[in-house]
Every structure is written in structure tokens, then in C-alpha cells.
Scaffold this motif. Structure first.
Motif, mmCIF file in Angstrom:
data_model
loop_
_atom_site.group_PDB
_atom_site.id
_atom_site.type_symbol
_atom_site.label_atom_id
_atom_site.label_comp_id
_atom_site.label_asym_id
_atom_site.label_seq_id
_atom_site.Cartn_x
_atom_site.Cartn_y
_atom_site.Cartn_z
ATOM 1 N N VAL A 75 -6.169 4.927 -2.180
ATOM 2 C CA VAL A 75 -7.493 4.444 -2.574
ATOM 3 C C VAL A 75 -7.447 3.880 -3.996
ATOM 4 O O VAL A 75 -8.068 2.861 -4.297
ATOM 5 C CB VAL A 75 -8.528 5.586 -2.467
ATOM 6 N N ALA A 107 -14.121 3.457 0.455
ATOM 7 C CA ALA A 107 -13.007 4.206 1.038
ATOM 8 C C ALA A 107 -13.462 5.126 2.162
ATOM 9 O O ALA A 107 -14.622 5.552 2.225
ATOM 10 C CB ALA A 107 -12.308 5.033 -0.040
ATOM 11 N N VAL A 142 -10.741 11.100 -6.740
ATOM 12 C CA VAL A 142 -10.478 9.654 -6.822
ATOM 13 C C VAL A 142 -10.255 9.246 -8.270
ATOM 14 O O VAL A 142 -9.317 8.509 -8.581
ATOM 15 C CB VAL A 142 -11.644 8.847 -6.211
ATOM 16 N N VAL A 201 -10.868 0.623 2.103
ATOM 17 C CA VAL A 201 -9.652 1.404 2.316
ATOM 18 C C VAL A 201 -9.958 2.350 3.476
ATOM 19 O O VAL A 201 -10.441 3.456 3.299
ATOM 20 C CB VAL A 201 -9.239 2.190 1.061
#
Length: 199
Positions: A179, A154, A12, A198
Motif C-alpha cells: 500500500v 486500499a 499504513v 491497491v
């Protein structure tokens, strides 16, 4: 803007840094990599990090460790893994960031879908993710100088399905690039006290 991304070497974090770097200066931070290193579970290291970076406009945390396992076998020490790292680590960053953010700056933290949609073996993650969101909502009404705080929540990442897919049967995965847009919305938008899901 000058933006600290903690966890910038993770899946991420890399996506967030790539998205924001198109428009802003990124300071990459990791526990063992990046321009600066810090263990966010240790507030002394977090203070040292901000002393080195100086004033910034935004802080993004895309890091934090959790223990997964069945509730019947869970020990207090295993719960403490997530409490020390993903919860208090992010809280430490928020506490210190208040003094180092420019007026109107933002803090973006990370929770996760299992705070709302529990999975087997995920009780530690459910607890910590819900607590992160509760902290952000409470902090949002007290931050001074127009500072903002939000959370990105997420689903499982497409890139992580090889490792985590068996935990998330029936869940729709999302690519890290999608994301990352939620983090952009938090950093570059105007809202505070929000949870951007998300899913």
C-alpha cells in the motif's frame, strides 16, 4: 523532499514513512505521538502544525476515524464521527497545506475500498471514502502553482486482519508495504486528481 506524514504511527503511516524515508526527510505527525501532534479535525490545530513545520514539499494523510455499525442503528452522531475526522480532517489539511507547500508540491489523502465495494456495517465508511475522492477530484482542477492532490484507496491490510477480517470475507488483503508504494507514486510522481487503488 521534506514530507509531512500525518498518522505516521499507524500501520499504513509507518509503512509510508519507512518507504519515503529512504529518499526524503520525514516529519512524523500524530494525534498523540510523532515529532508534532495535531487533531486534524480542528483546523486551528492544523494551522498551528504547518506554522511549526514551515514550507514542505508534500503532505500525506494516513489517518481518520470511522464508526462501523448496522444502518438500522446508525445515528447522525455516529455518521458525524467519520465526517468530522476522516473527511473534514483531511479536507482541513488540504485547505491549509495550499499555503505551505512549495511550488509543485503534493497532497495525498486516504479513502478505502468500501467506498467502491460496500460491506455490512460499513455505510459510514462508504459515504466518507467516496466523499474524500470527490473532494480530491474537485480540488485537483483548482490548486495553484502546480500543486497536486491524489488519493490512495486500499483494501483491508494483512496486518489488520485480526481486527477487521470478519468485515472483509472474500476480499484479498494487501500488506502495508505494498500500500505504501501507492503513496510513493502519488508523492514522487506527476499525476493529479487520481485515485490509486491497491486491491
Amino acid at each position: 523532499m521534506k514530507i509531512i506524514v500525518i498518522g505516521a504511527s499507524g500501520t499504513v503511516g509507518k509503512a509510508v514513512a519507512a518507504e519515503l524515508a529512504q529518499r526524503h526527510e520525514i516529519i512524523a505527525v500524530g494525534s498523540k505521538s510523532g515529532q508534532f501532534q495535531a487533531d486534524m479535525s480542528d483546523i486551528v490545530q492544523v494551522r498551528a502544525l504547518f506554522a511549526q513545520t514551515g514550507k514542505v514539499d508534500a503532505v500525506v494523510v494516513a489517518a481518520g476515524t470511522l464508526h462501523f455499525g448496522p444502518l438500522s442503528d446508525f445515528t447522525p452522531a455516529q455518521f458525524q464521527v467519520g465526517l468530522n475526522s476522516k473527511l473534514m480532517g483531511q479536507v482541513n489539511v488540504a485547505l491549509v497545506a495550499q499555503q505551505h507547500l512549495n511550488d509543485g508540491g503534493s497532497i495525498t489523502l486516504t479513502s478505502g475500498i468500501v467506498g467502491d465495494q460496500p460491506i455490512r456495517n460499513g455505510v459510514g465508511a462508504s459515504m466518507v471514502n467516496a466523499a474524500v475522492e470527490g473532494f480530491a477530484r474537485g480540488a485537483a482542477i483548482e490548486l495553484p502553482r502546480g500543486l497536486r492532490i491524489n488519493v490512495v484507496n486500499a483494501t483491508v491490510l494483512e496486518e489488520s486482519l485480526d481486527s477487521y477480517g470478519p468485515y472483509f470475507h472474500g476480499f484479498e488483503a494487501a500488506p502495508a508495504s505494498r500500500v505504501a508504494l501507492a503513496y510513493s507514486r502519488s508523492v514522487e510522481g506527476a499525476q493529479t486528481g487520481q485515485v490509486y487503488r491497491v486491491w
